[in-house]
Design a protein around this motif. Structure first.
Motif, PDB file in Angstrom:
ATOM      1  N   LYS A  84       0.627  -0.937  -0.470  1.00  0.00           N
ATOM      2  CA  LYS A  84      -0.259   0.163   0.271  1.00  0.00           C
ATOM      3  C   LYS A  84       0.641   1.262  -0.234  1.00  0.00           C
ATOM      4  O   LYS A  84       1.962   1.247   0.721  1.00  0.00           O
ATOM      5  CB  LYS A  84      -1.205   0.812   1.113  1.00  0.00           C
ATOM      6  N   GLN A 142       2.725   4.163   3.190  1.00  0.00           N
ATOM      7  CA  GLN A 142       3.589   3.632   5.162  1.00  0.00           C
ATOM      8  C   GLN A 142       4.769   3.502   5.215  1.00  0.00           C
ATOM      9  O   GLN A 142       5.325   4.648   4.615  1.00  0.00           O
ATOM     10  CB  GLN A 142       3.147   2.274   4.710  1.00  0.00           C
ATOM     11  N   THR A 144       3.426  -6.088   3.654  1.00  0.00           N
ATOM     12  CA  THR A 144       1.897  -6.712   2.984  1.00  0.00           C
ATOM     13  C   THR A 144       1.043  -6.292   3.601  1.00  0.00           C
ATOM     14  O   THR A 144      -0.460  -7.209   3.844  1.00  0.00           O
ATOM     15  CB  THR A 144       1.571  -7.406   1.868  1.00  0.00           C
TER      16      THR A 144
END
Ligand code: SGN
Ligand code: CA
Length: 533
Positions: A386, A389, A426
């Motif tokens: 994503k 982060q 992840t």
């Protein structure tokens, strides 16, 4: 055949092996040499803006607690390639060649169908195994008109600026040699911003006009720690050379009666000797001005003023080299975007270690204090990580080999010592309470004593051994500038005991039971006798 081919293709696309092969990610490992995280704007905006490097963090994950196992060039690279601590892969220092009987992750990827290439600095004393193509700098390499050792064309010399050239080679490989049918693993390894900090001509004017904020510990007197901090030869005032580093001309030094530091004038002459006449004219235009100003100011400078002046000169040149790294990382990212290569490519940006930018009065690395123990690390992989982060997990350069093998779906050899970062990146379970560190290269340039240590998020317990035998305990939360050894403070007695136990357990886990390792001292003294060091 006309009819058979579509059938074969359909069958192939249904076969698990084929579809898995198709999904395997490309890997681009970008590493600079001595790039301090303080000099990346994704970490710290005070010194420089690096919009292109920051793109990787924006697209993915930024690690704020990434570190190395041994803060020096070739040992860090050996750990990255083998997934093993220095005492097991044998590359404990910069001086002796890498043991090529080690198995490295590129060899494993290549054997499993990856196309592999390496461009830039390796610093191993021999050529890398497991690469379809490589063009590497001999030893440290040069900033201007550098030589390269290449897999296919022998030794070559290329005119121009090293950061641009390494990028040109990388882009040429992507455009001309990359196979569309295989995943690839590309190592794009900059020399910059390594000493002696020669920036690209196009940045000279801009970067030599700037003034930089001083770190809080520029005038550290080392009194809060044991002897090794004070004994190290890394202080900007006393160990950074006037000519070789700060570009004070030898003639300026003579006229001001400034004594040489190290091989000051010889290093300067060697660097300038590589420039062609037009490059030289550009440097002289800028450094003439600096020398003229310095000549006027020097007679009334105090020792503090000299430290401040050298710090500013250091920052201008060091950060100047990073401008080209950032521009060139941008060129690579633009190419990947334009050619739809971003989505399924893991892109890593890191450095072989961190670097002191005046913290503790220092330049260089080697010590376990944060600025050189930690290293920048950001990773993007749009399909899986994503964007945007941040992670403060205790990850290390030890983890890369297993991370890449994991991403490619290949089991890692049992004797690798890291941990894949794929689950962590992840959003799956991942944990590590402490990391282990061991630095060996002593006696040597910069004279940083040998030490090993355990580091947790809260503490560092450090053992300096060899010419010293001292312990330090640093409270990372209460003392983020790392100025005070609390090892003998009764308030830390029980913490100290726990950390000692944990450190011993880590040494057992990583199979490090030596303090004087691998005959280093004998090899060093032999080389010193032969005039090689
Ligand atoms: C050179 C530098 C040192 C530096 C080592 C190791 N001196 O010897 O300052 O610590 O490289 O750097 S210089 O006078 O030659 O510039 S490393 O990144 O390769 O480990
Ligand atoms: Ca380095």
């Amino acid at each position: 055949m006309k009819f058979l081919l579509p059938i074969l293709l359909v069958c192939a696309s249904l076969s698990p092996v084929f579809s898995q092969t198709n999904k395997r990610p490309n890997i681009i490992f970008i590493m600079s040499d001595d790039h301090a995280y303080q000099a990346i704007s994704a970490y710290d905006k005070r010194l420089i803006s690096t919009p292109n490097i920051d793109r990787i963090a924006k697209n993915g994950i930024l690690f704020t607690n990434a570190s190395v196992t041994n803060s020096i060039c070739a040992p860090s690279r050996a750990t990255i390639l083998t997934g093993k601590h220095s005492h097991l892969n044998g590359k404990v220092d910069n001086h002796f060649p890498f043991d090529t009987t080690n198995i490295t992750f590129p060899q494993i990827l290549k054997a499993n169908g990856y196309q592999t290439a390496m461009f830039g600095k390796l610093h191993f004393g021999n050529s890398p195994k497991g690469f379809d193509q490589f063009k590497i700098l001999p030893d440290q390499g040069n900033y201007y008109n550098p030589d390269f050792i290449t897999k296919k064309e022998g030794n070559i010399k290329v005119n121009g600026y090293v950061t641009d050239i390494i990028t040109d080679m990388t882009l040429d490989w992507l455009k001309q040699e990359r196979s569309a049918n295989k995943p690839f693993m590309l190592m794009y390894l900059h020399k910059a911003p390594h000493r002696s900090w020669l920036m690209a001509e196009r940045h000279l004017d801009e970067m030599t006009q700037k003034n930089y904020p001083e770190p809080k510990t520029l005038f550290d007197d080392y009194s809060g720690r044991t002897a090794p901090a004070k004994e190290a030869e890394m202080n900007i005032l006393t160990s950074m050379s006037w000519a070789g580093d700060n570009k004070v001309y030898p003639a300026t030094m003579d006229s001001l009666k400034i004594p040489e530091i190290g091989f000051d004038k010889r290093r300067f002459a060697a660097e300038m000797g590589r420039l062609n006449p037009s490059q030289k004219a550009n440097f002289e235009r800028v450094y003439d001005r600096i020398n003229a100003e310095f000549k006027k100011a020097y007679p009334s400078m105090t020792e503090q003023d000299k430290m401040r002046w050298k710090f500013q000169r250091y920052m201008q040149d060091y950060l100047g080299t990073i401008r080209a790294v950032d521009e060139n990382v941008g060129r690579l990212l633009d190419y990947l975007e334009a050619n739809k290569l971003m989505e399924n490519t893991i892109i890593v940006y890191t450095s072989d270690q961190g670097f002191y930018l005046g913290e503790h009065g220092w330049f260089d690395k080697r010590f376990i204090y944060d600025e050189s123990f930690k290293t920048p690390l950001m990773v993007s992989w749009p399909k899986h990580i994503k964007p945007g982060q941040k992670s403060d997990a205790l990850v290390q350069n030890l983890d890369f080999a297993q991370t890449f093998l994991d991403a490619a779906g290949i089991p890692a050899p049992k004797d690798m010592q890291g941990q894949s970062l794929i689950p962590l990146m992840t959003g799956k379970a991942w944990s590590r309470d402490a990391v282990y560190y061991h630095y060996y290269e002593y006696p040597a340039e910069h004279m940083v004593n040998r030490h090993y240590a355990i580091v947790t998020k809260k503490y560092k317990l450090i053992h300096y051994y060899f010419s010293a035998d001292t312990w330090e305990l640093i409270d990372r939360e209460k003392d983020p500038l790392e100025l005070k050894n609390v090892y003998n403070d009764p308030a830390y007695a029980s913490i100290r005991k726990t950390l000692h136990r944990q450190l011993e357990a880590l040494r057992v886990k990583y199979k490090d039971n030596s303090t004087i390792s691998n005959g280093y001292i004998d090899r060093f003294l032999n080389d010193a006798a032969d005039g090689k060091v």
